[in-house]
Design a protein around this motif. Structure first.
Motif, short mmCIF file in Angstrom:
data_model
loop_
_atom_site.label_atom_id
_atom_site.label_comp_id
_atom_site.label_asym_id
_atom_site.label_seq_id
_atom_site.Cartn_x
_atom_site.Cartn_y
_atom_site.Cartn_z
N ILE A 16 0.56 -1.50 -0.33
CA ILE A 16 0.04 0.45 -0.34
C ILE A 16 0.80 1.33 -0.20
CG2 ILE A 16 -0.55 0.21 2.89
CD1 ILE A 16 -3.14 0.93 2.38
N PRO A 17 1.11 2.19 -0.68
CA PRO A 17 1.73 3.75 -0.79
C PRO A 17 1.40 4.44 0.73
CG PRO A 17 0.97 3.74 -2.93
CD PRO A 17 0.38 1.85 -1.87
N LEU A 18 1.87 4.25 0.83
CA LEU A 18 2.04 5.15 2.55
C LEU A 18 1.55 6.86 2.33
CD1 LEU A 18 5.62 4.84 3.42
CD2 LEU A 18 3.95 3.62 4.20
N ASN A 65 -9.42 9.42 -15.70
CA ASN A 65 -8.06 9.92 -16.02
C ASN A 65 -7.35 9.00 -16.84
OD1 ASN A 65 -5.36 8.83 -14.72
ND2 ASN A 65 -5.09 10.54 -14.04
N GLY A 66 -8.24 7.78 -17.08
CA GLY A 66 -7.50 6.39 -17.55
C GLY A 66 -6.56 5.71 -17.52
N ILE A 67 -5.93 5.17 -15.89
CA ILE A 67 -5.55 5.03 -15.05
C ILE A 67 -5.35 3.61 -15.83
CG2 ILE A 67 -6.60 5.12 -13.50
CD1 ILE A 67 -2.95 5.15 -12.31
N ASP A 68 -4.08 2.73 -15.75
CA ASP A 68 -4.97 1.06 -15.57
C ASP A 68 -5.18 0.86 -14.01
OD1 ASP A 68 -4.18 -0.84 -15.09
OD2 ASP A 68 -3.46 -1.53 -17.42
N ASP A 71 -2.84 -0.37 -11.30
CA ASP A 71 -1.70 1.06 -10.86
C ASP A 71 -1.63 1.63 -9.39
OD1 ASP A 71 0.34 -0.42 -13.55
OD2 ASP A 71 -0.31 1.19 -14.32
N LEU A 72 -3.08 0.47 -9.61
CA LEU A 72 -4.30 2.05 -8.80
C LEU A 72 -4.09 0.87 -7.67
CD1 LEU A 72 -4.72 5.24 -8.14
CD2 LEU A 72 -7.66 4.16 -8.72
N ASP A 105 -8.57 -3.12 -3.83
CA ASP A 105 -7.41 -3.51 -3.09
C ASP A 105 -7.23 -4.10 -1.83
OD1 ASP A 105 -4.83 -3.65 -5.14
OD2 ASP A 105 -6.71 -1.96 -5.56
N LEU A 106 -8.14 -3.51 -1.79
CA LEU A 106 -8.43 -3.44 0.57
C LEU A 106 -10.34 -2.00 0.93
CD1 LEU A 106 -6.76 -3.36 3.26
CD2 LEU A 106 -6.73 -0.51 3.60
#
Length: 276
Positions: A16-18, A65-68, A71-72, A105-106
């Motif tokens: 997880i990104p901090l 945004n179109g992000i994959d 990647d999130l 993811d969580l």
């Protein structure tokens, strides 16, 4: 030079990104625009909840945004009406429908609601979702040690607890329990509500010395303690500043000076009685 650590491991293989983007109380277009802007600025962790009434808008911001999706890192939370093994599966179905995704993811129990007495069942339901691949990891929010022990007594190891933490609400007993039991701490309202400590010398001094904002100093304090932090901002510059806390470090003395602002005050809301 050692590469700066920007993530924490929730469970084996799930990082997880901090720093994440908190989205309460943003709704509608404000939420969608803030999420789109944040992802464009480099955020890879978005935090929302059923009770924020913005999951659909958060999903729109992600799609815009179109992000994959891979990647999130996407976190959401469910209300106590779903506190049963089958209810959690229903909560998941509703959440992914609103968010426009097929997995999370969580996924967190938002409040324990001990008088209802079904939060352990909710955690068991979350573990079921991990086993079948619907979610990558689960956790809880606002659980006191007494609540966590009941979950542990059912044979479950709690991966993460999202609680209120800031320099004046350090919750040392709570966080010590987390450390002893291998529970990752995620801090909501990491910059406080009134932010009065941002004006204190322990924060202002390092900010001036390092050419950073007081908010950056406090967020760096969180991540150096190994915590996840999810500050909310819809402002482009502040979003970028809040994410930019990995290119400098605080000394042990600076960390201790911020630690010393702990007042012993409890969280703003008492999770033995407050819930939704």
């Amino acid at each position: 030079m050692t590469k700066e650590i920007t993530t924490a491991e929730v469970t084996p293989g799930v990082h997880i990104p901090l720093i994440g983007l908190g989205t309460w109380p943003l709704t509608g277009e404000d939420a969608a625009a803030a999420v789109h802007q944040a992802i464009s600025s480099g955020y890879r962790h978005i935090d929302t909840a059923e009770n924020y009434a913005n999951e659909a808008a958060v999903g729109e911001g992600i799609r815009r945004n179109g992000i994959d999706r891979g990647d999130l890192f996407l976190t959401t939370k469910f209300n106590t009406q779903w506190h049963s093994r089958s209810g959690v599966r229903d909560a998941f179905g509703e959440a992914v429908k609103r968010l426009g995704t097929d997995y999370l993811d969580l996924f967190l129990v938002h409040w324990p609601n001990p008088s209802q007495g079904r939060f352990v069942e909710a955690c068991e339901g979350l573990q079921d979702l991990v086993k079948d691949g619907s979610i990558r990891a689960w956790g809880v929010s606002n659980f006191k040690p007494a609540h966590l022990r009941l979950v542990q007594d059912a044979g479950l190891a709690v991966p993460l607890n999202q609680v209120q933490v800031d320099p004046e609400h350090g919750q040392p007993g709570q966080l010590e329990f987390h450390r002893e039991h291998g529970i990752l701490t995620a801090a909501y309202s990491p910059l406080g509500r009134n932010g009065s400590f941002l004006e204190q010398a322990a924060v202002r001094g390092p900010a001036t010395e390092l050419g950073r904002t007081p908010a950056q100093i406090v967020l760096r304090w969180h991540v150096q303690h190994g915590r996840v932090a999810v500050p909310k901002s819809a402002d482009n510059q502040r979003q970028r500043e809040n994410l930019d806390v990995f290119s400098f470090a605080l000394t042990q003395q600076q960390m201790a000076a911020i630690d010393a602002h702990e007042t012993g005050a409890p969280p703003r809301l008492d999770s033995d009685t407050y819930f939704h």
